[in-house]
Write an enzyme that holds these catalytic residues in place. Structure first.
Site, PDB file in Angstrom:
ATOM      1  CE  LYS A   1      -3.793  21.877   0.528  1.00 19.62           C
ATOM      2  NZ  LYS A   1      -5.460  21.764   0.568  1.00 19.62           N
TER       3      LYS A   1
ATOM      4  CG  ASP B   1      -4.818  25.638   0.399  1.00 14.21           C
ATOM      5  OD1 ASP B   1      -5.548  24.630   0.580  1.00 14.21           O
ATOM      6  OD2 ASP B   1      -4.143  26.047   1.005  1.00 14.21           O
TER       7      ASP B   1
HETATM    8  O1  2IT Z   1      -8.522  22.477   0.929  1.00 13.51           O
HETATM    9  C1  2IT Z   1      -8.945  22.088   0.071  1.00 13.51           C
HETATM   10  O2  2IT Z   1      -9.880  21.115  -0.032  1.00 13.51           O
HETATM   11  C2  2IT Z   1      -8.578  22.571  -1.431  1.00 13.51           C
HETATM   12  N1  2IT Z   1      -7.561  23.308  -1.238  1.00 13.51           N
HETATM   13  C3  2IT Z   1      -9.125  22.352  -2.555  1.00 13.51           C
HETATM   14  C4  2IT Z   1      -8.708  21.081  -3.175  1.00 13.51           C
HETATM   15  C5  2IT Z   1      -9.101  20.696  -4.691  1.00 13.51           C
HETATM   16  O3  2IT Z   1      -8.506  19.606  -5.052  1.00 13.51           O
HETATM   17  O4  2IT Z   1     -10.055  21.223  -4.931  1.00 13.51           O
END
Ligand code: 2IT
Length: 449
Positions: A125, A165
């Site tokens: 993240k 996100d």
């Molecule tokens: O919380 C999540 O799973 C996302 N924001 C998407 C992450 C992604 O790599 O598509």
């Protein structure tokens, strides 16, 4: 003290300044206790100590210029939490409250979520404390370019694949990818997901988190001998995820009746179901507005300032789909008092740990955890990656069918995992165990590091 509890205590002591991270570690590890107890090799390999420590976390400086010529400095983050089952994968969050604790909690959740999809993706993240509210398009572009100048060396299709996100949608991904392409001098679009379709994005990716959540819900309802038709769903927020839930619910004959912002919530007895309403919430979001009252004014819905939708009596299913810790113990008690039967988390960690424990211990309420329910988003990112490496694009029907199958598997695997450890119908523990087992096996097989 059990091995699991001692690791939880040690994390809480060492990271007492990271409350959200401690909260998610406590929630996940508590669910794993039975599984960990029956696998002595986990303790022998110090697996829990290793899984709670990110493989790599870094911060970087992001300097950007506003339209009035002034310079601003923000902090960028990337936490490459666990890469045992695939390249690091997870979204970027641009929001003024972003800090290391929030990035680490999201990265930790992402490990288990990505594992549940069955696809080869590790957990990561990132983001920044940049506040997109009220920024011009040019300011967003300059911020994204500066952000990517610092991050581009550390990502790539086989290394780490960022996505969106909160505060990062297809516009931001476009600017991030544009800068990445300029810096690398190649067209490596597999380094990002959530791209626009014009340069390698996947059909259905914008809808995928919401659609997946409704497919998961359908599994729950089916096992309860119930049906989605006619159900009134309470969502919070009015972002991309809520929009996807509204769309799929409407297609299946259910209605999302509430939306919310930090200022209050609206109740629309007819449901957020027409194209006009769906477009309205997208437009409101695009403007960076938190003024959900405008929806009520435009469509003649009720507006409840300063309140959360959970205490509304005219709902059948609760799906918190906005931010972390949106549902506290007081809200949980109202949900139980209103005899709501289905509590389906959608946002990442939308429930405080005490509220979650209360709901899980209340008879007659089924609780489903967000890391399983919202995994359709990242699963479809995985599908986007496949399309990029195959240099082709799938039809909307193909993507949707694949997403549906993955959500059914996540539900069934979670249910089976809880049953295997004698926990009964426990979707929360089941998701944590099923996600954990795959990563734990991969870590053990790859040796200690
Ligand atoms: O919380 C999540 O799973 C996302 N924001 C998407 C992450 C992604 O790599 O598509």
């Amino acid at each position: 003290m059990s091995y699991t509890k001692s690791v939880i205590e040690s994390v809480k002591k060492r990271y007492s300044n990271q409350p959200e991270f401690c909260q998610t570690v406590e929630e996940v590890l508590s669910s794993l206790e039975k599984c960990v107890d029956s696998h002595p090799e986990y303790e022998k390999n110090a697996l829990l100590e290793r899984i709670v420590e990110p493989e790599r976390t870094f911060t970087f400086k992001v300097v950007w210029q506003s339209d009035d010529g002034r310079y601003h400095v923000n902090t960028g983050y990337r936490c490459q939490f666990n890469g045992a089952i695939g390249p690091y994968k997870g979204g970027l969050r641009f929001q003024k409250n972003v800090n290391l604790s929030i990035i680490k909690f999201l990265g930790f959740e992402q490990i288990f979520k990505n594992s549940l999809t069955g696809l080869p993706m590790g957990g990561a993240k990132g983001g920044s404390d940049f506040d997109p509210e009220g920024k011009s398009d040019a300011e967003i572009m300059r911020f994204c370019q500066s952000f990517m100048d610092a991050l581009y060396r550390y990502i790539g299709p086989d290394t780490d694949i960022p996505a969106g996100d909160m505060g990062v949608g297809s516009r931001e991904i476009g600017y991030l990818f544009g800068e990445y392409r300029r810096l690398k001098g190649n067209f490596e679009n597999g380094a990002f997901t959530g791209k626009d379709y014009s340069y390698g994005g996947s059909l259905i990716r914008p809808e995928a988190t919401g659609y997946g959540a409704v497919y998961y819900l359908q599994n729950v309802l089916k096992d309860c001998g119930d049906d989605i038709k006619g159900k009134r769903i309470a969502c919070s927020g009015f972002g991309n995820v809520t929009w996807g839930v509204c769309k799929k619910a409407a297609q299946l004959g259910a209605k999302v009746v509430t939306l919310s912002s930090v200022n209050g919530y609206v109740y629309d007895k007819d449901g957020v179901a027409t194209d006009e309403k769906l477009q309205f919430i997208l437009d409101l979001r695009k403007k960076g507005s938190v003024d959900i009252e405008k929806y009520a004014e435009k469509f003649g819905a009720e507006y409840h300032p300063g309140e959360k939708p959970w205490s509304d009596k005219n709902i059948d299913i609760v799906m918190p789909s906005a931010v972390q810790n949106d549902v506290n113990l007081e809200s949980a008690k109202k949900i139980a008092a209103n005899k709501i039967k289905y509590y389906i988390e959608v946002a990442n960690m939308p429930t405080t740990n005490d509220a979650l424990a209360y709901l899980r211990n209340t008879d007659g309420i089924i609780v489903a955890p967000s890391k399983a329910v919202n995994a359709g988003g990242v699963a479809t990112s995985g599908i986007e990656m496949s399309q990029n490496s195959e240099r082709l694009s799938w039809t909307a029907e193909e993507v949707d069918k694949h997403l549906h199958g993955i959500m059914n598997n996540i539900y069934n695997n979670s249910k089976d995992a809880a049953e295997r450890y004698g926990l009964g119908y426990d979707l929360v523990a089941g998701a944590n165990i099923a996600g954990f087992e795959r990563v734990a096996d991969a870590m053990i097989r790859q040796g200690i590091f």
